[in-house]
Structures are given as structure tokens and as C-alpha cells.
Write an enzyme that holds these catalytic residues in place. Structure first.
Site, short mmCIF file in Angstrom:
data_model
loop_
_atom_site.label_atom_id
_atom_site.label_comp_id
_atom_site.label_asym_id
_atom_site.label_seq_id
_atom_site.Cartn_x
_atom_site.Cartn_y
_atom_site.Cartn_z
N ARG A 59 35.43 -87.85 -22.49
CA ARG A 59 36.58 -88.74 -22.62
C ARG A 59 37.31 -88.81 -21.28
NH1 ARG A 59 42.16 -87.84 -26.02
NH2 ARG A 59 42.89 -89.99 -25.91
N HIS A 60 37.89 -89.97 -20.99
CA HIS A 60 38.67 -90.21 -19.78
C HIS A 60 39.87 -89.26 -19.66
CE1 HIS A 60 41.80 -91.99 -22.30
NE2 HIS A 60 40.80 -92.56 -22.97
N ARG A 113 41.07 -96.84 -17.69
CA ARG A 113 41.26 -95.39 -17.78
C ARG A 113 39.95 -94.64 -17.67
NH1 ARG A 113 42.29 -97.90 -22.68
NH2 ARG A 113 41.34 -97.07 -24.60
N GLU A 124 36.31 -98.52 -25.92
CA GLU A 124 36.93 -97.86 -27.07
C GLU A 124 36.92 -98.76 -28.30
OE1 GLU A 124 37.57 -95.53 -29.04
OE2 GLU A 124 39.14 -94.40 -27.97
N HIS A 175 35.38 -92.81 -24.28
CA HIS A 175 36.63 -92.73 -25.04
C HIS A 175 36.50 -91.81 -26.24
CE1 HIS A 175 38.08 -96.22 -22.72
NE2 HIS A 175 36.83 -96.61 -22.80
#
Length: 203
Positions: free
Chosen positions: A13-14, A61, A86, A148
Site C-alpha cells: 500500500r502507498h 499517492r 483503488e 492500495h
């Protein structure tokens, strides 16, 4: 390069976004990383190890996280893949958790979701397609995939290894061999003191 015919995906995940910090649900909106999120990405780059390429969701992101890591470890350029984006959050996108609870009391906890919410089946179908595309392009290799929380949740549920929500810069190792996808270890790329520097946010 993986020489045993296996493609290993480090799916993470970012870093923390500005909306994560504000407890806003994001979905396919495009807020940037917060300053803390950039620090998280820098710290994560020290834990990645050797990868052959970096692929990211095109959302800012995720792409910014991937770019910071790319610059630190000298692997690039970052490639993007639309199907890694996402989950769409419908009318909840941009709303804080408090605002959602006020407008839709009990919905979050019960699992009810609003108009425009992308189903788990839809997310899983496109992410599995993305994995197939990545494997076809890169073959046996070790790859960093920056995406995400909602993406990782659906992949873990599909592989029956779901462990709850995924904090920023956490994720899951996936192994692909001969058309079969299998789960590996959970990834924790930053120390606890960095993972708690503000809300990890929701979708």
C-alpha cells in the site's frame, strides 16, 4: 531475475496521503502524499531489497510512493497500470469517517455501502487481470507493486489470508507460477513509529 520460473510480487500500500491524515475516504479521488507519507516511502526503500522493476497504480499517492522508492533504490522508470487503482468509493469519496457515520449511521460497521461503491468481485477481477498482465510482461522476476489497501484486501480475501486492514507501506508477497497464484509473507516495510504518524485512513 527469478530463475525458477516464479514471478514474485511485493504488493504494498502507498504512503500516507493528505486525506488519510484527515480521515477522509478516498476511493478513486487523487490526493497526494502527506509529508509523513513521503517520509514513510523513504524509510520503506531501505527494506525493499532487490527488485527487477516497479509497477504502480496511476493514482498520485501510489505513483509518488513508487517514484520515491525508485529513486532511492535505482530501479526505474516506474510503470503504471490502470487496473491497480483503488476501489471506487461512490458518494463516500472525500467524506470523513465522522461525516459518514452521521449521514449513514451504522453502515460502516455493518458492511453496507453507498451508491457507486465498487464491489469486491469487480475489484478482484481487474486486479487479477493486472497480475496476469504483469506476469506476461516481466516473466520470472521479483517486482514491487505499489497500490492500495482495497486492492490488497481483495487479493488476500481471494487467497484466504486476510488479516484485516493494511496500514500504509504494509502489504503481501504473492507468488505466481504456472498460472497459479499463492500467498507469501505479510510485508511490513516501515517501523511502528512511522506507521503511527497519523491516521492510516480508509479506502
Amino acid at each position: 531475475m527469478d530463475t525458477d520460473g516464479q514471478t514474485t510480487l511485493l504488493m504494498i500500500r502507498h504512503g500516507q496521503s493528505t486525506w488519510n491524515l484527515e480521515h477522509r475516504w478516498q476511493g478513486q479521488a487523487d490526493p497526494p502524499l502527506s509529508d509523513h507519507g513521503r517520509r514513510q516511502a523513504l524509510a520503506a526503500s531501505e527494506s525493499i531489497g532487490t527488485v527487477d522493476a516497479i509497477i504502480a497504480s496511476p493514482q498520485i499517492r501510489a505513483l509518488e510512493t513508487a517514484t520515491i522508492i525508485s529513486e532511492q533504490i535505482g530501479v526505474g522508470p516506474v510503470q503504471t497500470l490502470e487496473d491497480l487503482r483503488e476501489r471506487a468509493a461512490g458518494v463516500w469519496s472525500g467524506m470523513t469517517t465522522t461525516e459518514i457515520e452521521n449521514a449513514y449511521p451504522g453502515w460502516i460497521e455493518s458492511g453496507q455501502r453507498p451508491e457507486g461503491w465498487e464491489t469486491g468481485e469487480s475489484v478482484l477481477a481487474r486486479v487479477l487481470s493486472a497480475v496476469d498482465e504483469i506476469v506476461a510482461e516481466f516473466g520470472p522476476s521479483t517486482l514491487l507493486v505499489v497500490c492500495h489497501g482495497g486492492v490488497i484486501v481483495e487479493m488476500e480475501s481471494h487467497l484466504d489470508v486476510r488479516v484485516g486492514r493494511t496500514p500504509n507501506l504494509f502489504g503481501r508477497v504473492l507468488h505466481h507460477r504456472s498460472g497459479t497464484l499463492a500467498p507469501g509473507d505479510r510485508l511490513e516495510l516501515i517501523p511502528p513509529e512511522l506507521s503511527t504518524g497519523g491516521s492510516s485512513g480508509r479506502v
